[in-house]
Structure formats: structure tokens, C-alpha cells
Enzyme design. Structure first.
Site, PDB file in Angstrom:
ATOM      1  CE  LYS A   1       5.572  -2.395  11.667  1.00  0.00           C
ATOM      2  NZ  LYS A   1       5.367  -3.484  10.688  1.00  0.00           N
ATOM      3  CD  GLN A   2       2.568   1.185  10.020  1.00  0.00           C
ATOM      4  OE1 GLN A   2       3.180   0.157  10.275  1.00  0.00           O
ATOM      5  NE2 GLN A   2       2.299   1.567   8.782  1.00  0.00           N
TER       6      GLN A   2
ATOM      7  CD1 TRP B   1       0.685  -0.531   3.114  1.00  0.00           C
ATOM      8  CD2 TRP B   1      -0.580   1.281   3.464  1.00  0.00           C
ATOM      9  NE1 TRP B   1       1.023  -0.022   4.344  1.00  0.00           N
ATOM     10  CE2 TRP B   1       0.259   1.082   4.590  1.00  0.00           C
ATOM     11  CE3 TRP B   1      -1.459   2.356   3.470  1.00  0.00           C
ATOM     12  CZ2 TRP B   1       0.241   1.929   5.703  1.00  0.00           C
ATOM     13  CZ3 TRP B   1      -1.483   3.191   4.582  1.00  0.00           C
ATOM     14  CH2 TRP B   1      -0.645   2.983   5.674  1.00  0.00           C
ATOM     15  CG  ASP B   2       4.848   0.871   1.506  1.00  0.00           C
ATOM     16  OD1 ASP B   2       3.908   0.265   2.052  1.00  0.00           O
ATOM     17  OD2 ASP B   2       6.029   0.763   1.860  1.00  0.00           O
TER      18      ASP B   2
ATOM     19  CD  GLU C   1       1.961  -4.158   9.158  1.00  0.00           C
ATOM     20  OE1 GLU C   1       3.044  -4.563   9.616  1.00  0.00           O
ATOM     21  OE2 GLU C   1       1.780  -3.889   7.957  1.00  0.00           O
TER      22      GLU C   1
END
Length: 786
Positions: free
Chosen positions: A590-591, A361-362, A488
Site C-alpha cells: 500500500k505504501q 501516527w502521521d 496495511e
């Protein structure tokens, strides 16, 4: 770690002033050259020593089995891994009878320069052999942006002080040995001798090798030709074997005399074309390269980049490191995409084998937004590639018992290659990310033809997926269960806010597109009732909110999960040191997830909600992903924490130039390189487009005195020049003489004949800057604290 001592900060180049063998793999990634079709890692010309040899062709891969201890229905059975193809970079040099090797003799000086305007990698070495013979070697390498199948190298050897006999062996080498990789799941799988010989041939000054993969049945061709200039007598011979071709040049040089070799390389691959057709394609590209000549290739490269920088350059006064880094990032984004032409843009580009060469998806989420404003032709090609995999996505959805299309979490050619479904297949948001990329392209470029050509089908099938994934409860609220958002460490949850907002956007966008193309939509079976169902679901999507804390919940119940003990768990990244069964039920992130939702769906949150959400989630994000820092920079800037945002921008920008995550050796982080632009232009420039109009509302941190950036909007070239007091808009060439945009919430009409200057809107933060988990402050802040 890569330091300024060996890599000085310079605005238009990345220069290595001394060779550190312990950083070879990292420098090979930094100095990689590509055009989106061919990728050459920045290995030394002589081939050894190396960190990780690498020559790649976009989407040229091999199939490997995905092992499971306990397999289940719907698990992908095969993975895809990028192949290290025939290496044409090698020049082996013998001075007398001693091989030029930086590990032997004396390396008097050594310098490599990646020129971001010329699009070349230049190396200068001064070496004394163990026998005392001295030579200077200068090589310049390029992968042509103008000629898709072509790369070229100029190699010059100069004798110093005394006569020397030199032998240069210019090679094509297939099935190189690759070093062992680690147990890190982000590192590529090893492929042992993946290429089978098909054909080889030689000419007087060149050769061509053809190979195929065993399982994926892809065939490739690599060819080389040489031009040689030298005073006096020279002997040139060529031989070729299935996995090796070599052109040898032998001559004698007096002090000051030079041997100059220009090596032209051509690469091609196909899954469909015949052996003769592919062979002739490579041969034709070689002839074309020789016709252009070395100087012609250099000139075309510079012209291509001049045009790019005219629409893409970002100037950062006051922060030279971010200045260098944002140009470095833009250069590599262009390299990854310029001539990809309906093939994927991998998360590492063509700079290394990290993540097996997969696209995630980046691409649509982080890389394409930048390119939409700077190189829209590359975005159109990337979206055409994604649309070309729609049938595979529909097959995947059917396999999972769903309607519509389920695009893969990670892939090279369109099949799902993720072996861990909680952080793969369950991350359904990739489908909405793709839909948003199509919509952004239409809005920013004003070009509706791509939507008509292939985007409409993608929007319709992804909308159908969401409707089959979600459900209305007895109160009419629409839910998405069993989904994983960008975070995630919190997987398979109910009503992830990011996913729900993105799904709602996808559903509305699809319905709107069907109204723009009613006949095409009808041909695809779309009815008025189906469009109404899409809108009903989107409008009823549940957006969890904790009334007591006054913050949005990242997912249903997130704020009631156990708090993570950050003091006791300080070894990062957590994914390599903690079990997922401990991470999933805790408030450790995580992000950026909820925070990313506030960037991409900015209009769905009030300023007060954004401030409180940033304050809450900053304390729980560990940034174990390179995708996070840029988003945190954007949102910290928006809520007024400008210095914290500047630190995050620094981290996003320098992730590879300083190897901040200690994995640059595996390839560059394309999304984080895009994040440097995002942090500066979206963060401090205040660029937004989520309401369908260009909105710019800049505010700069103390460490940046001026930010000047260029972008494209609906055929116009726009320059934005901001400082701490005012911002000037300069409207360049375009389809008309005026453009209406938005500044600080107010419409502003720009004219091509007159710059517009307006005072910047000052913002005061509603809350003080939040702390981060212990040890997870932005890298720049930790460095300053030492």
C-alpha cells in the site's frame, strides 16, 4: 480535478479566479483557516451553496458506538468523532429584497485569495441581482495565531451604479445540516444534531450561545460582536435563540458608498469548567479582540507569520508548482499546530471531518519532524498532549495483557478508536514513532527539559511494551510476531523490518534516557537489569534478509509471497476494490514500509542495500496512501534516481492543490503537506538526523536549479543554499558563534560571521531507475506522457 486555469501558480498565495460549484468542497478545504484550536472551513460567507460546512474546535468530539458483526475481547467499544460546532462565518446579504446567492442573478466576477504571509482569506465578488441591482462584496477572514480563542471577519458591501438598500444578517448557527457521506471508511461518520442548548444571551451588537454534547459531556461557548461603519442612517438589531443568534444591519447605499462590518468571534470549550466560567472566557476573548481591533489582529497575524517564515521558508527555483505547494503545506502545518496547546494534531488538521478528526501516527511520524525544524514550540505542545494520554495507554496495554503503554492507532482524546485491529492495534510501531519524536525533539532543539518533564515516562513505558511483545528464540534472536508495519496490505506478520528497527531504536533510546535521568528512572522502577534487557533485545532484533535476491524482506517471508497481478487489478485504491484476504498474502504494498525504514533508520543500511531495496520495492508499491510519495521521493533521491524523486516530490506536494487522490473535500492531508517539505529538504537537501548530528548532503534534479531552505538547530537559525555545483551554509543567530555539522560524511564547522561554501557531492546511481506497477507511475510522469 483542480486545475491551473482556476488556481494559478503563484509563490505566496493560493488564488481562485473563478467559482466552480462542482469544486466547492475541495476549495473549502484549501481555503480553511485555523490556529490549532479553532478551524473554519473556507465556506462562502453567505453559507450557501456549500460542499461541507465546517467549524471545529480541536478535540471537541462526540462518542459513538463501534458496531461489530463479531466482536472480540479487547475490541474498542466506542469511537470518537469530531463535531461541527457553532458556525460564526455566516453573513446573509439581501440587496433590496433579493438574497445574494452565486447561483442566481449574474456573478460578474469572483475571486478568493489565501495569503500565506498575511494569514488571511480574502474574497471579492461582483454580483448583479435578478432585478439588476449591482454590489461588490469584499470579505477578509482570519483565525488569530496570536489570540487563541479569536477569529474575525471584515465584510464590506459597496453599491454600484445606483442606490440600493442592503440588509446584512450576521449569524451564529448551531446544528447545521451536513450532507450525506460516502461508504469510504476514510470519511467521517454522520452526527445528527450533536449539540444540546445550554444557554444563550444577546447584546446590542452581539450574542453568545452555549451548547454541550450528549455522550462526551463537553461544553462549548461561541460568541460574536460587531463594529459597523456606514455613511448615513443605519439600523442594528440582535436576537438570539438556543441554536441561532443574528445581528441584522440595514442601511441604504448610494453608488460608491460602502457598508463595513467587522465581526469578532470567540470560541472555547471545556470538559471541566463551569458554565459561568466558560461563558466569561468567551466574553473576555471578545472584549480582547475588540480592544486589539481589526488592524491590530491583522498586524499580529503578519508578525507571527513573518517570524515563522524566517525560520521555515523553502525557496525552489525552477519548479514554481513545488514552490507554491511547499509554502502552502508549511502554512497549513503551522495552522494545525500553532495554538493546539496540548491537544492532538489530527491527520486532517482542522480543515475537514475526514477520518473523524482523529490523530494517527502521521502526527509523530510525518508532521512533527517538519515542525521540529521550523516551529519547535508547537512540537513540544504536541508531545505534551501525547504524554498526557500515557495513563490511558497503560490501561490499554494492561487490557491486552501487556506491560508498559500501548498508544492508540487513532484517537482524539487518547482512547483507541480503531475498529479494525489488523490495521489498528496490531500496528504497534506507533509507539516507537512517538518515542522517536521525543528523541528527535531533544536532539534537534538541544532542549532536555521536555524529556525530563514527560518524555522519560513515555520512553520507559513504550520500551516495556516492546519487551513484553517480543521474545527471544532458542538461538537468542529477538522476534516480534503478529505485527503490522506501515504497509496495511501486509498485516499481522512476523518481524516487519520497519517495526523491528523502530522498536530497537525505542529500546536503546529509553535506556540512554534513563542514564541521563537516573533518579527519575529509579523512581519509575527502572533497574540496571531492565535496561540491560532492553539493550539485549534491541541488539538481537531479527532483520529479515533474502540472500538470494540481495534485498531485505519487508517482513519474514515477504519475498516468497505470491506476486500480485498488477495487469489484472488496476482499479485503485485497492482497499475499496479488493478483499484483504487477497491482499495480505501477496507482494502488493500500500505504501512505503521497508523503504520508510531506510529513511528513518538510514544508518542501518548500506548504500548498496538501499539501491537494491528501492529497485525491488518500487515495482510493488501502489501508493494507495498519501503518506508514501514523500518517502519514495527521499529514497529515490538518495540512491540517485533524481528525476523519479522529483516526480514523487511533485505528487506529494500537489496532492491537495490538485486533488490528486480525489478526497480533498474531506480535509487536507497534513502528512502529505509535510511530505512536500520532506521531499525537498530531506530528499534533495539530504537532511538527516538519525545519528544525532545535523547532516546535510544536497543534490538537485535537473528541474530544480536552486534550493534554499531555512531551519532551526539547537537554537541556531541556519540557511542552506544549494545549486548543482555547490552549497552555502549561513549560520544565523544562536547560542554561540559556531556549529559543527556534517556534509557528505565529513564534519564541517560553521561560523556566524562567515558563510561556508563547499562543492556538492555528486552521486551516480548503482542501478537504473525502476519501473512502477502499471498505472501507478508518479502523477507528474503520467501527465508528461500524455
Amino acid at each position: 480535478m483542480i486545475t491551473e486555469d482556476a488556481f494559478p501558480v503563484e509563490p505566496w498565495q493560493v488564488r481562485e479566479t473563478k467559482l466552480n460549484l462542482n469544486l466547492l468542497a475541495q476549495s473549502e478545504s484549501l481555503f480553511a483557516l485555523s490556529n490549532g484550536h479553532i478551524g473554519l472551513r473556507g465556506n462562502l460567507d453567505e453559507g450557501e451553496p456549500f460542499g461541507l460546512p465546517g467549524t471545529y474546535l480541536n478535540s471537541f468530539y462526540e462518542i459513538r458506538p463501534l458496531p461489530y458483526a463479531e466482536a472480540g475481547y479487547g475490541y474498542p467499544e466506542a469511537g470518537q468523532t469530531v463535531v461541527d460546532v457553532t458556525n460564526g462565518k455566516i453573513f446573509r446579504l439581501l440587496v433590496g429584497d433579493e438574497p445574494f446567492d452565486v447561483r442566481y442573478g449574474e456573478l460578474i466576477s469572483h475571486e478568493r485569495i489565501l495569503d500565506l504571509r498575511a494569514g488571511t482569506l480574502t474574497r471579492r465578488a461582483h454580483w448583479r441581482s435578478p432585478a439588476g441591482k449591482q454590489v461588490k462584496v469584499t470579505s477578509t477572514r482570519l483565525v488569530s495565531l496570536a489570540h487563541r480563542s479569536v477569529a474575525a471577519i471584515e465584510y464590506v458591501v459597496e453599491a454600484i451604479e445606483e442606490f440600493v438598500r442592503v440588509t446584512v444578517q450576521s449569524e451564529l448557527v448551531t446544528n447545521e445540516d451536513v450532507p450525506e457521506t460516502s461508504a469510504d471508511p476514510r470519511v467521517s461518520a454522520i452526527l445528527d444534531r450533536p449539540l444540546q442548548a445550554v444557554e444563550h444571551e444577546r447584546t446590542e451588537r452581539g450574542a453568545l450561545l452555549m451548547h454541550r454534547t450528549r455522550a462526551s459531556a463537553l461544553m462549548m461557548a461561541a460568541g460574536m460582536e460587531h463594529e459597523v461603519e456606514v455613511p448615513g442612517r443605519v439600523e442594528i438589531t440582535t436576537d438570539a435563540r438556543p441554536d441561532l443568534a443574528r445581528t441584522t444591519v440595514i442601511c441604504g447605499l448610494r453608488p460608491g458608498q460602502k457598508l463595513r462590518i467587522v465581526k469578532y468571534l470567540a470560541y472555547g470549550w471545556s470538559s471541566l469548567r463551569s458554565r459561568p466560567a466558560l461563558r466569561d472566557q468567551a466574553a473576555g476573548a471578545l472584549h480582547g479582540a475588540r480592544y486589539s481591533g481589526w488592524q491590530g489582529l491583522l498586524d499580529a497575524q503578519r508578525a507571527y507569520l513573518d517570524d515563522f517564515w524566517d525560520s521555515a521558508d523553502v525557496e525552489v527555483e525552477g519548479d514554481p508548482e513545488c514552490q507554491q505547494a511547499v509554502r502552502f503545506g508549511l502554512f497549513h502545518l503551522l495552522q494545525a499546530s500553532a495554538r493546539a496547546e496540548r491537544r492532538a494534531i489530527p491527520s486532517k488538521g482542522l480543515t475537514g471531518t475526514g477520518y473523524d478528526g482523529h490523530a494517527f501516527w502521521d502526527t509523530e511520524g510525518f508532521v512533527l519532524p517538519v515542525l521540529t525544524y521550523t516551529a519547535p514550540h508547537a512540537v513540544a505542545d504536541a508531545l505534551r498532549w501525547r504524554a498526557s494520554t500515557l495513563d490511558l495507554a497503560k490501561e490499554r496495554a494492561a487490557e491486552l495483557g501487556l506491560e508498559g503503554a500501548a498508544f492508540p492507532w487513532r484517537t482524539i482524546r487518547g482512547q483507541e478508536s480503531s475498529a479494525y485491529w489488523p490495521a489498528g492495534t496490531a500496528a504497534w510501531h506507533i509507539n516507537a514513532d512517538i518515542a522517536m519524536a521525543f528523541e528527535r525533539y531533544r536532539i534537534v532543539t538541544g532542549d532536555g527539559s521536555l524529556e525530563e518533564e514527560c518524555g522519560l515516562a513515555v520512553l520507559i513505558e513504550t520500551a516495556r511494551l516492546w519487551l513484553s511483545l517480543g521474545h527471544h528464540d532458542r538461538h537468542g534472536v529477538w522476534h516480534l510476531d503478529g505485527v503490522t508495519g506501515p504497509d496495511e496490505y501486509t498485516a499481522v506478520v512476523r518481524d516487519n523490518v520497519f517495526t523491528n528497527l523502530m522498536a530497537a531504536h525505542n529500546l536503546h533510546t529509553a535506556a540512554d534516557a534513563c542514564l541521563r535521568h537516573p533518579e527519575a528512572a529509579e523512581a519509575m522502577g527502572v533497574t540496571t537489569e531492565e535496561m540491560a534487557a532492553w539493550r539485549d533485545a534491541a541488539d538481537a532484533a531479527n532483520i529479515p534478509y533474502d540472500e538470494e535476491l540481495g534485498v531485505h524482506q519487508q517482513c519474514e517471508g515477504f519475498t516468497t509471497l505470491a506476486e500480485w497481478d498488477f495487469e489484472a487489478n488496476t482499479t485503485y485504491p485497492l482497499l475499496l476494490h479488493e478483499a484483504y484476504v487477497r491482499l495480505y498474502p501477496a507482494q502488493v504494498i500500500k505504501q512505503a514500509d521497508l523503504v520508510l525504514a531506510m529513511q528513518w533508520q538510514s544508518h542501518a543500511f548500506t548504500p548498496e542495500q538501499k539501491a537494491r531495496n528501492v529497485d525491488y520495492y518500487e515495482r510493488r508499491m501502489v501508493r494507495d496512501s498519501s503518506l508514501s510519495a514523500c518517502t519514495q521521493a527521499v529514497m529515490c533521491a538518495e540512491v540517485g534516481h533524481l528525476e523519479l524523486a522529483h516526480d514523487y516530490a511533485y505528487e506529494a506536494a500537489l496532492i491537495d492543490l490538485r486533488d490528486l487522490h480525489r478526497n480533498t473535500r474531506d480535509g487536507l492531508h497534513m502528512a502529505s503537506l509535510a511530505g512536500a517539505w520532506t521531499a525537498l529538504v530531506v530528499g534533495f537537501g539530504g537532511l538527516r538526523d538519525d545519528e544525532g548530528i545535523l547532516s546535510i548532503d544536497p543534490q538537485l534534479p535537473d528541474g530544480i536549479s536552486r534550493l534554499r531552505f531555512r531551519l532551526r538547530w539547537r537554537g541556531f537559525r541556519l540557511i542552506v543554499d544549494a545549486n548543482h555545483t555547490d552549497v552555502t551554509f549561513i549560520l544565523g543567530d544562536g547560542p554561540g558563534t559556531q556549529l559543527t555539522m556534517r556534509h557528505a560524511g565529513q564534519d564541517l564547522t560553521l561560523h556566524t560571521d562567515t558563510p561556508s561554501t563547499i562543492a556538492v557531492r555528486t552521486r551516480k546511481p548503482l542501478l537504473p531507475p525502476p519501473p512502477q506497477p502499471p498505472g501507478r507511475e508518479p502523477v507528474h510522469r503520467r501527465a508528461l506522457a500524455r
